[in-house]
Scaffold this motif. Structure first.
Motif, PDB file in Angstrom:
ATOM      1  N   ARG A1014       8.209  -0.315  -6.293  1.00 58.58           N
ATOM      2  CA  ARG A1014       7.688   0.829  -5.540  1.00 58.58           C
ATOM      3  C   ARG A1014       7.970   0.626  -4.052  1.00 58.58           C
ATOM      4  O   ARG A1014       7.916  -0.492  -3.543  1.00 58.58           O
ATOM      5  CB  ARG A1014       6.181   0.985  -5.734  1.00 58.58           C
ATOM      6  CG  ARG A1014       5.724   1.209  -7.165  1.00 58.58           C
ATOM      7  CD  ARG A1014       4.215   1.164  -7.256  1.00 58.58           C
ATOM      8  NE  ARG A1014       3.745   1.264  -8.633  1.00 58.58           N
ATOM      9  CZ  ARG A1014       3.288   2.403  -9.169  1.00 58.58           C
ATOM     10  NH1 ARG A1014       3.259   3.512  -8.427  1.00 58.58           N
ATOM     11  NH2 ARG A1014       2.868   2.431 -10.426  1.00 58.58           N
ATOM     12  N   ARG A1016       6.661   1.416   0.019  1.00 55.37           N
ATOM     13  CA  ARG A1016       5.343   1.500   0.625  1.00 55.37           C
ATOM     14  C   ARG A1016       5.442   2.116   2.011  1.00 55.37           C
ATOM     15  O   ARG A1016       6.397   1.863   2.765  1.00 55.37           O
ATOM     16  CB  ARG A1016       4.707   0.107   0.779  1.00 55.37           C
ATOM     17  CG  ARG A1016       4.426  -0.612  -0.502  1.00 55.37           C
ATOM     18  CD  ARG A1016       3.472  -1.791  -0.259  1.00 55.37           C
ATOM     19  NE  ARG A1016       3.792  -2.562   0.928  1.00 55.37           N
ATOM     20  CZ  ARG A1016       4.631  -3.585   0.972  1.00 55.37           C
ATOM     21  NH1 ARG A1016       5.262  -3.958  -0.119  1.00 55.37           N
ATOM     22  NH2 ARG A1016       4.839  -4.249   2.101  1.00 55.37           N
ATOM     23  N   GLU A1021       1.502   2.855  -1.816  1.00 55.11           N
ATOM     24  CA  GLU A1021       2.711   2.712  -2.625  1.00 55.11           C
ATOM     25  C   GLU A1021       3.112   4.061  -3.225  1.00 55.11           C
ATOM     26  O   GLU A1021       2.250   4.864  -3.603  1.00 55.11           O
ATOM     27  CB  GLU A1021       2.483   1.692  -3.752  1.00 55.11           C
ATOM     28  CG  GLU A1021       2.216   0.294  -3.241  1.00 55.11           C
ATOM     29  CD  GLU A1021       1.978  -0.675  -4.387  1.00 55.11           C
ATOM     30  OE1 GLU A1021       1.959  -0.208  -5.558  1.00 55.11           O
ATOM     31  OE2 GLU A1021       1.825  -1.881  -4.120  1.00 55.11           O
TER      32      GLU A1021
END
Length: 1184
Positions: A1014, A1016, A1021
């Motif tokens: 993921r 950020r 996130e």
């Protein structure tokens, strides 16, 4: 002791043969190889008929042909004396034949050669005789000249006109005609007798209208002779014209003709007799006179006329019985009757018989010492006498023969000896004719011979009956025995049956019956044998045959025909339709497992038979194809029960084409408003063929009917007759009335016009009325005529409600008062915009709007919605291009004062304005507002890729999210090891925002990994990109749908290289062993030089792997599953190679699209380039 046993065996064989020959004589087969070598007395094969009539204009040929060995010679007698052919120059005898030819081209009279001829055929073994041939020349004498007086006869009296034709040979055919060559009409009153005379049962006046001439036609000379004509003069008491008595019920009484009792003109008297020979046809005739003309009826005394053998001819005056036998003897009587009375004549029929055979003597072939007999039995009436001749001479005058005994109609031979061959004649005769038969006696001694071809191959289907033929010949008659596969026991009994002709019959052939069979023929003179090979084949069977099918027309049908047969036989599959060969083409095709018919048509209906056949047997299966098609059109429409508002329609249904008719659709057409257009009227069940139709006034109807079944609709029937209904005032007003403006100062009133069945009369018009609602002003009106569906009212105020109504009217009156409908005049653009607009940011992708409503009078129409227009001005991230396309969102409801604008991009600058919308369009714009969306979470990282270049590491690569939605502060990776259903703990790695690659050191070479990556921002996130590590060395592209490519270990480069190295070492070892063995160990062997490895081998040698080859092809042996993955064909811990894949692509929402594939490594093939001398295979054989 051995000699005694041999003599006993020999005497037993002789005794058995002797006893066997007592019961049957030898038959010479028709085999040419036997016929050509056996001596045989003469046999007459062709001869002329006994009574031989010839045409005097042609040459004469008297036939006599015979066969025998030696070839026979021929001679003739004429009238019982020797006929010397050589002395007559006109007479010759054909070569290799006894046929006489008499040539008259150089003159001569055929009559000089009339007489009785007999042919003699001789050779060393005997003489055969022909019948006595009585030769006659056809004659057609001229009719004697005579003057015939006029025949005067009273009307109603009988009359016979005699023919008396000249005697011809054969007798001529008689027929009567007039002198003008017109045939004489014959009926039961006037007819010709079998003697040729013309009989009148009673003469009528009209018989004098023509003359009568007898004609004789001679068949051989093809001539017709005519007798001088008779002329009739009919004397009548009442002269009349033809029409005076035409309608009289009793023409004889009307003409004054006296009625007379029947009397017989032929034969005369009350009785007569007739003799006929057995086998000939019997013709009895009764011709009677009388007024009125008598009718003839036939009977047999004490019995019935023979069924199927008799017929009545010549207007029932003649009885014809075919093929007479002794049982037809007796008394026959004919009855002649009219209304005056009945006369009877009895004919006594006697059936005599020329001689006919009961037992005709047959040729007799005997072995020396055998017995036999010739039998000559004949019958006749009177009983014929039998005379025996030998070689053409009476047997009494022949040389004595102690082995021969004559006993009436039988000649018995005992212990015949060689040299006793002769031809015997049997002559059976009585006063009506004679029979002459030749039968030779031939004494032969011949060693056994097998007449069948050598080494025959017989094929038979298992469990079928078969016969192995072994025709043989010998004199004495040999005994025949069968053996199988050289075994000593004779085959007879059980499943085997030996016939007298040498055939071995196998009742039920089994697989164990296959083999070689030997037949052995033995007599006193020797032995002969032949072999027959038998093969037992599996039967041909249709194991899955065609099934009855009911396809629809136009579809495709497949008839199955699967077979099982013996593979050593050639199978042929054919198809029959209705028991005739089926024509195959583009539409009907024979396939391996059956027959396919494309576009099934009605003509394809019928029985289909699949026939599977080999050279030995066949099997068939049959199915019926029923084609379902649209029904045939109904026909013969009829209108009945005509009424003011109804009519009965009746029709005859068409063929349903194998699918029952479910419905009938009745349509109508009118010729005033929409001529040629058909409209649905009503629908009825398929069980009816008549219906009462409801009608509307003032319509000129025409009907048609369509039949419907499961397949479809038929063609419409032919139209019915037209039916016109009377007019009436309308019962309906227009529907769909509404009022709406097309501009700000008008109102268009529209409606749906009446259809043809609602007009009800001529001159249809519409009365349109309107007024403003909630006022007491009077109605404004206008009248429009014809097929009009709208009216425009002008000069109306903006968006004002009106009361509207539209009424139908025709020549007969108005319809009922219509209902009032509310309509509105035209709208104008709104005059005001929403005010006091307030904006509040809800989150990074949505805002809330609040505003004040506008006043109703400023809308100037119907409010549709409050609409907000907004667009993205820029992003707060530098150097990020954004689309400034304007978007909108509407808020419906007059009392709506707030709404949500969603689906905004985070971390961006936006502008917004609002309008009021009515039916005309947008109003003025509000003041422009600006706002900024806060930071959000990023979209998934792009192009997330997982590779495993070796067994120790896993490489992860990715690119930045397509939509950061804020300032990217880093990446978070979560991964978890798993093996089957077992999973390890989740590990977390954080990366800087610029990092796009991570190498994971594997701690377990067997387990795989699940990854979750993921991006950020400071908000949190974003959405993940997920995936799993490859099964082993294959590369995958992780996403929600990705492809895993797995190859078999045998296709990998390192494995192929290793195997090649091992094969090379084994080859070198074999060569060394071969060289050492061939030299016997006397010479030292050189040390092997190091063999350099090929590039693939070097890879194995240094332990490195090179996976640079990639062309996006799947590995050999991989199998793609339904969900896009590749199913693993080996265990998870097998070694496979991974290649580099191309770059993937992500959608806007971060989902992965595309599939990762890898290239299959080229298979390394080790070629055998050594010569034959150094081949390891040859080396092994040389060492053996």
């Amino acid at each position: 002791m051995v000699m005694q046993r041999y003599l006993l065996t020999y005497m037993g064989v002789v005794l058995a043969l002797y006893l066997h020959h007592l019961v049957r004589a030898i038959e010479v087969p028709r085999d040419p190889s036997i016929q050509d070598i056996l001596l045989q007395p003469p046999t007459i094969t062709k001869q002329s008929v006994k009574n031989y009539i010839v045409d005097p204009r042609d040459n004469i040929f008297i036939e006599c042909e015979a066969k025998g060995n030696p070839v026979p010679t021929f001679s003739w007698t004429r009238n019982g004396k020797f006929f010397n052919v050589a002395k007559d120059p006109r007479v010759s005898m054909r070569h290799w034949s006894g046929t006489l030819a008499v040539d008259f081209r150089s003159g001569g009279r055929p009559e000089d050669y009339e007489g009785e001829y007999q042919c003699f055929a001789r050779n060393d073994l005997g003489t055969a005789l022909s019948n006595k041939i009585f030769l006659q020349v056809s004659k057609s004498p001229l009719w004697p000249k005579e003057n015939l007086d006029i025949q005067e006869v009273h009307e109603g009296a009988p009359l016979i006109l005699a023919c008396n034709p000249p005697p011809g040979l054969p007798p001529p055919a008689i027929f009567w005609m007039s002198s003008s060559m017109e045939s004489i009409h014959q009926d039961k009153r006037v007819s010709q007798g079998q003697n040729g005379d013309l009989y009148f049962s009673n003469v009528m006046q009209e018989d004098a209208l023509t003359d009568y001439s007898c004609n004789a036609r001679f068949a051989f000379t093809h001539t017709i002779q005519q007798k001088n004509p008779y002329t009739l003069k009919v004397l009548t008491k009442h002269p009349h014209n033809e029409t005076s008595f035409r309608n009289h019920t009793d023409i004889h009484r009307a003409r004054g003709i006296a009625e007379r009792h029947p009397s017989f003109m032929y034969p005369t008297g009350t009785s007569s007799s007739q003799m006929v020979l057995r086998g000939e046809d019997l013709l009895l005739e009764c011709i009677a006179s009388g007024v009125p003309t008598p009718d003839i009826v036939w009977h047999k005394k004490g019995g019935e006329l023979p069924v199927r053998r008799f017929k009545l001819e010549n207007f029932r005056k003649a009885l014809h019985i075919a093929n007479v036998s002794e049982e037809d003897s007796g008394e026959y009587f004919c009855l002649a009757s009219n209304k005056v009375g009945i006369s009877r004549h009895t004919i006594s029929v006697r059936v005599k018989a020329a001689p006919y055979w009961l037992d005709e003597p047959e040729n007799l072939i005997l072995a020396p010492g055998e017995d036999g007999k010739l039998v000559c039995r004949a019958n006749g009436n009177p009983k014929p006498s039998v005379q025996w001749l030998v070689n053409g001479e009476p047997i009494e005058g022949s040389l004595p023969n102690p082995s021969r005994e004559v006993n009436g109609d039988t000649v018995i031979f005992r212990a015949t000896q060689t040299g006793s061959s002769a031809v015997y004649q049997c002559n059976a005769s009585n006063e009506h004719g004679y029979l002459l038969a030749n039968a030779f006696v031939s004494v032969l001694d011949v060693v056994p011979r097998i007449l069948a071809p050598r080494n025959q191959l017989i094929k038979v289907i298992q469990n079928n009956r078969t016969r192995l033929d072994c025709p043989f010949f010998g004199s004495p008659i040999p005994t025949l025995r069968w053996f199988k596969n050289g075994q000593g026991s004779t085959l007879d009994g059980g499943n085997y049956r030996v016939h007298e002709n040498g055939t071995l019959e196998i009742v039920m052939a089994r697989k164990e019956d296959q083999g070689t069979y030997t037949c052995v023929a033995t007599n006193l003179l020797g032995t002969a044998e032949a072999q027959v090979r038998l093969e037992v084949k599996d039967p041909t069977r249709i194991i899955d045959g065609p099934k009855d099918a009911v396809p629809k027309k136009g579809t495709t049908v497949h008839l199955i025909c699967r077979t099982r047969y013996d593979p050593t036989l050639r199978l042929t599959v054919t198809w029959l339709k209705d028991d005739t060969p089926l024509f195959l083409g583009n539409r009907i095709k024979k396939e391996e497992d059956g027959l396919t018919i494309y576009g099934v048509a009605e003509k394809d209906q019928g029985y289909y038979t699949c026939v599977a056949s080999t050279e030995l047997d066949r099997d068939s299966a049959r199915a019926h194809l029923t084609v379902l098609a649209r029904p045939e059109r109904p026909r013969d429409l009829e209108l009945t029960d005509l009424a003011e508002r109804s009519v009965r329609l009746t029709w005859i249904p068409g063929d349903d084409n194998n699918s029952p008719i479910t419905d009938y659709i009745v349509e109508f057409e009118e010729d005033r408003y929409l001529p040629g257009t058909w409209h649905n009227h009503s629908r009825y069940p398929g069980s009816v063929n008549s219906a009462v139709l409801r009608l509307a006034p003032y319509v000129n109807y025409q009907f048609r009917v369509t039949a419907v079944n499961e397949v479809g609709s038929s063609y419409p029937s032919l139209p019915s007759d037209r039916y016109q209904t009377n007019g009436a005032r309308p019962e309906y007003n227009p529907t769909g009335v509404k009022g709406a403006g097309t501009s700000k100062n008008n109102m268009v009133i529209s409606w749906t016009p009446l259809n043809a069945t609602q007009v009800y009369g001529p001159r249809l018009r519409y009365i349109v009325k309107w007024r403003r609602k909630d006022t007491r002003e009077s109605w404004s009106s206008a009248t429009v005529e014809g097929d009009v569906s709208k009216y425009t009212v002008t000069q109306t105020p903006i968006y004002t409600p009106y009361e509207i109504k539209v009424q139908a009217e025709n020549e007969y009156g108005k319809a009922a008062e219509p209902d009032v409908v509310i309509g509105y005049s035209g709208e104008d653009y709104p005059k005001a915009a929403p005010t006091d607009i307030r904006l509040k940011v809800v989150n990074s992708t949505a805002i809330r709007l609040d505003w004040n409503r506008v006043f109703p009078d400023t809308i100037q129409g119907q409010l549709k919605e409050y609409r907000a227009y907004y667009w993205r001005e820029s992003s707060l991230l530098k150097n990020l291009w954004v689309s400034k396309k304007k978007q909108s969102v509407g808020f419906v409801g007059e009392r709506t004062t707030w709404g949500i604008v969603s689906r905004l991009f985070p971390y961006s600058n936006y502008k917004l304005e609002m309008v009021v919308v009515n039916g005309r369009g947008d109003g003025p714009r509000s003041e422009m507002l600006e706002f900024t969306t806060p930071e959000g979470v990023p979209s998934p990282p792009k192009y997330f890729r997982i590779r495993q270049p070796n067994l120790e590491t896993v490489t992860l690569e990715w690119e930045h999210p397509e939509h950061p939605n804020g300032i990217l502060v880093g990446y978070t990776l979560r991964y978890q090891a798993f093996n089957g259903s077992k999973s390890g703990r989740t590990m977390v790695e954080n990366f800087s925002p610029n990092q796009t690659k991570f190498i994971l050191q594997r701690t377990d070479p067997i387990s795989r990994y699940r990854f979750n990556l993921r991006g950020r921002t400071q908000i949190g996130e974003g959405e993940p990109s997920t995936g799993e590590s490859p099964t082993l060395l294959n590369e995958v592209r992780p996403t929600s749908a990705y492809t895993k490519n797995q190859g078999d270990i045998a296709t990998q480069g390192w494995f192929i290289g290793l195997m090649c190295a091992i094969a090379l070492l084994v080859l070198i070892l074999l060569i060394v062993c071969f060289i050492k063995r061939s030299r016997g160990g006397k010479y030292p062997v050189r040390e092997n030089k190091d063999v350099p490895l090929d590039p693939d081998d070097q890879k194995v040698d240094n332990g490195s792997f090179d996976y640079s080859d990639e062309d996006n092809k799947p590995l050999q042996g991989s199998q793609t599953s339904l969900d896009g993955t590749i199913k693993q064909q080996e265990s998870d811990d097998s070694l496979v190679d991974y290649g580099e894949g191309g770059e993937g692509q992500f959608n806007e929402d971060g989902s992965f699209i595309g599939q990762y594939t890898v290239k299959k490594d080229k298979e390394e093939t080790e070629g055998n380039e050594s010569s034959e001398a150094t081949s390891p295979v040859n080396a092994i054989y040389s060492l053996a």
